[in-house]
Design an enzyme around this catalytic site. Sequence first.
Site, mmCIF file in Angstrom:
data_model
loop_
_atom_site.group_PDB
_atom_site.id
_atom_site.type_symbol
_atom_site.label_atom_id
_atom_site.label_comp_id
_atom_site.label_asym_id
_atom_site.label_seq_id
_atom_site.Cartn_x
_atom_site.Cartn_y
_atom_site.Cartn_z
ATOM 1 N N CYS A 94 -38.741 26.742 -28.160
ATOM 2 C CA CYS A 94 -39.773 26.844 -27.130
ATOM 3 C C CYS A 94 -41.016 27.439 -27.786
ATOM 4 O O CYS A 94 -40.960 27.905 -28.913
ATOM 5 C CB CYS A 94 -39.331 27.784 -26.012
ATOM 6 S SG CYS A 94 -37.769 27.303 -25.258
ATOM 7 N N LYS A 121 -40.817 5.697 -32.476
ATOM 8 C CA LYS A 121 -39.872 6.826 -32.402
ATOM 9 C C LYS A 121 -38.692 6.501 -31.499
ATOM 10 O O LYS A 121 -37.567 6.854 -31.793
ATOM 11 C CB LYS A 121 -40.609 8.072 -31.898
ATOM 12 C CG LYS A 121 -39.769 9.334 -31.877
ATOM 13 C CD LYS A 121 -39.477 9.843 -33.274
ATOM 14 C CE LYS A 121 -38.554 11.031 -33.307
ATOM 15 N NZ LYS A 121 -37.929 11.192 -34.628
HETATM 16 C C1 F6R Z 1 -34.882 6.676 -38.634
HETATM 17 C C2 F6R Z 1 -34.808 6.803 -37.192
HETATM 18 C C3 F6R Z 1 -34.122 5.726 -36.431
HETATM 19 C C4 F6R Z 1 -33.360 6.326 -35.234
HETATM 20 C C5 F6R Z 1 -32.782 5.211 -34.362
HETATM 21 C C6 F6R Z 1 -31.959 5.746 -33.232
HETATM 22 O O1 F6R Z 1 -35.533 7.739 -39.225
HETATM 23 O O2 F6R Z 1 -35.304 7.735 -36.634
HETATM 24 O O3 F6R Z 1 -33.266 4.991 -37.244
HETATM 25 O O4 F6R Z 1 -32.344 7.137 -35.731
HETATM 26 O O5 F6R Z 1 -33.824 4.421 -33.846
HETATM 27 O O6 F6R Z 1 -32.707 6.581 -32.401
HETATM 28 P P1 F6R Z 1 -32.008 7.588 -31.416
HETATM 29 O O7 F6R Z 1 -31.294 8.597 -32.230
HETATM 30 O O8 F6R Z 1 -33.119 8.172 -30.607
HETATM 31 O O9 F6R Z 1 -31.052 6.783 -30.591
#
Ligand code: F6R
Length: 624
Positions: free
Chosen positions: A2, A619
């Site tokens: 936080c 992201k």
């Molecule tokens: C690589 C990366 C992606 C995520 C993938 C899954 O650095 O960030 O390969 O790991 O898109 O994302 P999450 O974990 O949010 O399901």
Amino acid sequence: MCGIIGYIGEIHATDGGVTGEAADDDTPGSVGEIVHRGLKNLEYRGYDSAGVALVGAASGLTVAKRSGEVGALSVPDVPDATLGVGHTRWSTHGPPTDANAHPHTDCVGDVAVVHNGIVENYEALKRELSDHEFTSETDTEVIPHLIEEELTGVDGDGDADLLAAVRRVEDRLEGSYAICAVREGDDRIVVARRGSPLVLGRGEDAAFVASDVTAFLEHTRDVTYLEDGDVAALSPDGVEIFASGEPVERETETVTWEADAAEKGGYEHYMRKEIHEQPESLRQTLAGRLDVDGGDVDLDVSFPPGFLADLEEIRIVACGTSYYAGRYAAQLFEELAGVRATVEIASEYEFGAGRTPDRTLVVAVTQSGETADTLGAVRRANAAGARTFAVTNTLGSTVTREVDGTAFIRAGPEIGVAATKTFASQVATLAMLAVAVGRDRGALAAADARSVLEDLQGLPGAVQQVLDEEKQVREAAREYRDSEAFFFVGRALGVPVALEGALKLKEISYDHAEGFAAGELKHGPLALVTPDTPVLAVLTDGARADETMNNVTEAQTRGAPALGCVSAGEEFGTLDVSFEVPDVGVVEPLVANVYLQLFAYHVANEKGRSIDKPRNLAKSVTVE
Ligand code: F6R
């Protein structure tokens, strides 16, 4: 993670420092505005809820707080306020509601506290405070009530002032924390730090305290970093710092970053900042969850009676970096929990024939909790009647609403597109889950569990030791940056780390990088090896280092340079570069990964790549 801020002093800001002179239109005109602006600068640390507490001689204590981002908080107009504290939250205990937003107050509303970190013994303390009225589900709320006890004499002797009360309360808290406390009728902000960052800003006739200098850099560049165990009082007369009850002097330094860098805590990129946050984020992941002596963990998750004992298979579904965290974890589940564990790329997952839904646990690993491929897999598992579980960083995310249970990794917000600190926290959380399942099934002896938990306990410190070697990694990155391709190899727990190391490098440097199980090199990929293709190897405990080194030697024989992450005390004399990995047993490959993160970062940085927002990537991937 936080963000907290406190401000005391003359209210007007001018360029270069806070003074009592008239402000121009752009500068904050009240204590509330200064605190509110500080919170906006700290929003990268969390944005689930925000709140402020303002104290004025006539107005007393005014608290305002609500769920949602800092921008949604309307700060009350308290013209006579001379001090204030604020908080922006990344939820760990209790969902992001108005009631759980900080500041938290005592029963009578005289004392307000903001807190970053985790009070590990809050449940025991809450039981002791059974005659107090609690209004939230947070661990933090015990702090103002404990201060109240000290101030009113219910438990303490009642002669404590705010500073003495905070000191005594601090002795009773276990865990990591940074706190700021204010009290109606008191012209001080009292702060304390243990395990969570806290920095003082020294302005002219004013002082600040915050989780990060970013919060107040527009007002002052003169800062003092508090040390663990420090308690400080910010008053109109200045700042006093105490350690073990005795006044101490701490150095004041001048921050030279420019505003843009300040948002990233002085780092050029969020990714590097997040790599460096790993000791803190891992501490948060582990806080209050390890019972090392008892050889057990408390992840605050439960399964129907008998479910774990009858478990036939754990199937992990995930994408990208989370998939590699899953591959690390699958090996731990088999070893520690004595249960078959498989990992599938979420977009490829089908429940499949020959499996028993009510004896299968499907674990979705997802930082964002919003990845469409992973949600699709969870829905297919639910439809097949399997029990589903999520390991995620994001409270309230879609995945948490669709599964039967969730463990949060508590890594704090990650802004760089390339996942770094969340990978470490995912693996640490899954390792704890493996211990919990192993203990519940009777597959893991207490002594063996203890040894794994000790390894986990050593993780934040070991990662810090690697971060301290960043210069060596930067030099290696400079030497090999122009290579034609990069190969990453490992065995056992070294395989997912090799795969993750290659993914990190390719996504931010755009270089060709591949990860292999080291034994597979000779079955094909060796044809690609030349003097222009460095091989990076995981040569630690848990990664069958000697056998892996044999494969590295095969590549070296074809002229490839070799870089290795090697357990402390071991030596492979033929390596061109050797990175030392501290001794933390089963999580050594995870620590080795920090070298690979730094390597990827520095290669990409040398090439001037768009590190935080690599081309073609996002992201959170919310399309299938
Ligand atoms: C690589 C990366 C992606 C995520 C993938 C899954 O650095 O960030 O390969 O790991 O898109 O994302 P999450 O974990 O949010 O399901």
